[in-house]
Design an enzyme around this catalytic site. Structure first.
Site, PDB file in Angstrom:
ATOM      1  N   HIS A 138       0.850  -1.198   0.000  1.00  0.00           N
ATOM      2  CA  HIS A 138       0.000   0.000   0.000  1.00  0.00           C
ATOM      3  C   HIS A 138       0.881   1.242   0.000  1.00  0.00           C
ATOM      4  O   HIS A 138       2.101   1.155   0.106  1.00  0.00           O
ATOM      5  CB  HIS A 138      -0.975  -0.005   1.169  1.00  0.00           C
ATOM      6  CG  HIS A 138      -0.356  -0.017   2.530  1.00  0.00           C
ATOM      7  ND1 HIS A 138       0.410  -1.067   3.002  1.00  0.00           N
ATOM      8  CD2 HIS A 138      -0.387   0.900   3.557  1.00  0.00           C
ATOM      9  CE1 HIS A 138       0.798  -0.818   4.243  1.00  0.00           C
ATOM     10  NE2 HIS A 138       0.341   0.377   4.594  1.00  0.00           N
ATOM     11  N   HIS A 140       1.339   3.902   2.002  1.00  0.00           N
ATOM     12  CA  HIS A 140       1.864   4.613   3.172  1.00  0.00           C
ATOM     13  C   HIS A 140       3.388   4.681   3.126  1.00  0.00           C
ATOM     14  O   HIS A 140       4.053   3.739   2.680  1.00  0.00           O
ATOM     15  CB  HIS A 140       1.393   3.949   4.464  1.00  0.00           C
ATOM     16  CG  HIS A 140      -0.043   4.208   4.770  1.00  0.00           C
ATOM     17  ND1 HIS A 140      -0.770   3.481   5.701  1.00  0.00           N
ATOM     18  CD2 HIS A 140      -0.926   5.126   4.261  1.00  0.00           C
ATOM     19  CE1 HIS A 140      -2.008   3.942   5.761  1.00  0.00           C
ATOM     20  NE2 HIS A 140      -2.131   4.930   4.891  1.00  0.00           N
ATOM     21  N   HIS A 195      -7.645  -0.773   5.205  1.00  0.00           N
ATOM     22  CA  HIS A 195      -6.574   0.046   5.777  1.00  0.00           C
ATOM     23  C   HIS A 195      -6.287   1.203   4.826  1.00  0.00           C
ATOM     24  O   HIS A 195      -6.188   2.360   5.243  1.00  0.00           O
ATOM     25  CB  HIS A 195      -5.332  -0.814   5.986  1.00  0.00           C
ATOM     26  CG  HIS A 195      -4.194  -0.098   6.632  1.00  0.00           C
ATOM     27  ND1 HIS A 195      -4.226   0.322   7.948  1.00  0.00           N
ATOM     28  CD2 HIS A 195      -2.977   0.281   6.152  1.00  0.00           C
ATOM     29  CE1 HIS A 195      -3.083   0.922   8.245  1.00  0.00           C
ATOM     30  NE2 HIS A 195      -2.314   0.915   7.173  1.00  0.00           N
TER      31      HIS A 195
END
Length: 343
Positions: A138, A140, A195
């Protein structure tokens, strides 16, 4: 008490500096490691801490400082050897894990979430591997923050996979059930939004489908826990954990994105105090962490035994969450409680 205080200061400063670095801060900080002698009986204990003085003779590269750390790596580097592949566990930042996936037949490799590109390159060169793929779970910064630098430093072309346009250096966008190979290994993408909206888990198996597989779950599934619902809903996390990941073979090794096992297991014990498997895992994890050994991987089968977020169908978990028999309602209540839980 003093030891605990210094450790807290060092961790706090390191976390802020690494976050600033990977968010692209342009400020050139000048840092200095100082030593303080703290009286201790007949002798003294020399403590190291970070100071940011107004004047310093030489600048320190934040990436190098973060890599070496104030306390060294948070965990040891370990190899997990499966029949068809080798997974090298590479610690990064304060509690992250990167993973180097190596095909035993061809020695081709892919790296998962390479936030520390220098360590990745050093390991690949030492092992004489052919690195050609980056698997990003992902966007982040503590997972994707090293992508662009790795692509720049690596002398050969890299395919950078991920499910979110916010991922740096992305050139192979994937979605549910997309597949590709790492040498003779097969990789299937599992879309697990919650998330983040573009979160992808990567299920890696042998070309013939035999032997143990591995799944790289980023911040969706942790050992004993799951990621926060930053961009999603309980329904989406239920789909990710209890439909998609639960459908994998129980023997599948789970390589998650952070060393959160003891914190998560503390909450799991709070939810199911009579679950002996949880207490046994806590004692095992304490021994591992005492020597700074990683607690990953677990298996899908084990997570079904002790992870409350994969046990939302169980009466004991539903009772703890208020008695609702709807597993999705239970999922939401558990996550809300966990967000505020203090071990």
């Amino acid at each position: 008490m003093l030891s605990s205080a210094w450790r807290s200061v060092a961790i706090n400063i390191e976390t802020q500096l690494t976050a600033a670095y990977f968010r692209g801060s342009s400020n050139k900080l000048r840092l200095q490691l100082l030593r303080i002698a703290i009286p201790s009986g007949a002798g003294s204990i020399r403590r190291r801490f970070l100071a940011v003085p107004p004047v310093c003779q030489s600048p320190v590269n934040l990436q190098k400082l973060r890599k070496v750390g104030f306390r060294g790596m948070h965990s040891t580097v370990e190899d997990v050897k499966l029949e068809s592949m080798q997974v090298k566990i590479l610690p990064a930042l304060q509690d992250n894990y990167m993973y180097l996936i190596v095909d035993n037949k061809t020695r081709e490799a892919a790296v998962v979430d390479p936030v520390d590109p220098e360590l990745v390159i050093k390991t690949v060169q030492e092992q004489n591997l052919t690195l050609n793929k980056v698997l990003t779970t992902h966007h982040h910064w503590d997972h994707a923050g090293g992508n662009e630098k790795l692509v720049k430093l690596w002398e050969k072309e890299l395919d950078v996979y991920g499910g979110d346009d916010r991922i740096g250096a992305l050139n192979k966008k994937v979605s549910q059930d997309d597949s590709f190979t790492i040498g003779s290994l097969n990789v299937r993408c599992l879309s697990t939004p919650c998330h983040t909206t573009g979160h992808i888990c990567y299920h890696v198996t042998a070309g013939d489908g035999k032997g143990e597989g591995a799944v790289f779950t980023g911040d969706t599934l942790f050992q004993g826990g799951c990621g926060r619902f930053f961009e999603g809903t309980p329904e989406e996390m239920y789909e990710a954990l209890c439909t998609k990941l639960s459908a994998l073979p129980d023997s599948t090794k789970v390589f998650c994105g952070h060393e959160y096992t003891l914190q998560n297991m503390s909450f799991a014990r709070h939810v199911e105090p009579d679950n002996e498997s949880i207490q046994q895992r806590i004692e095992w994890a304490k021994l591992r962490r005492a020597s700074q050994d990683p607690t990953v991987p677990s298996t899908i089968g084990e997570e079904k035994i002790w992870n409350p977020f994969m046990r939302v169908h169980e009466a004991s978990v539903q009772k703890h969450a208020g008695g609702a028999t709807d597993p999705i309602i239970t999922m939401g209540k558990l996550r809300k409680e966990k967000d505020n839980f203090k071990a």
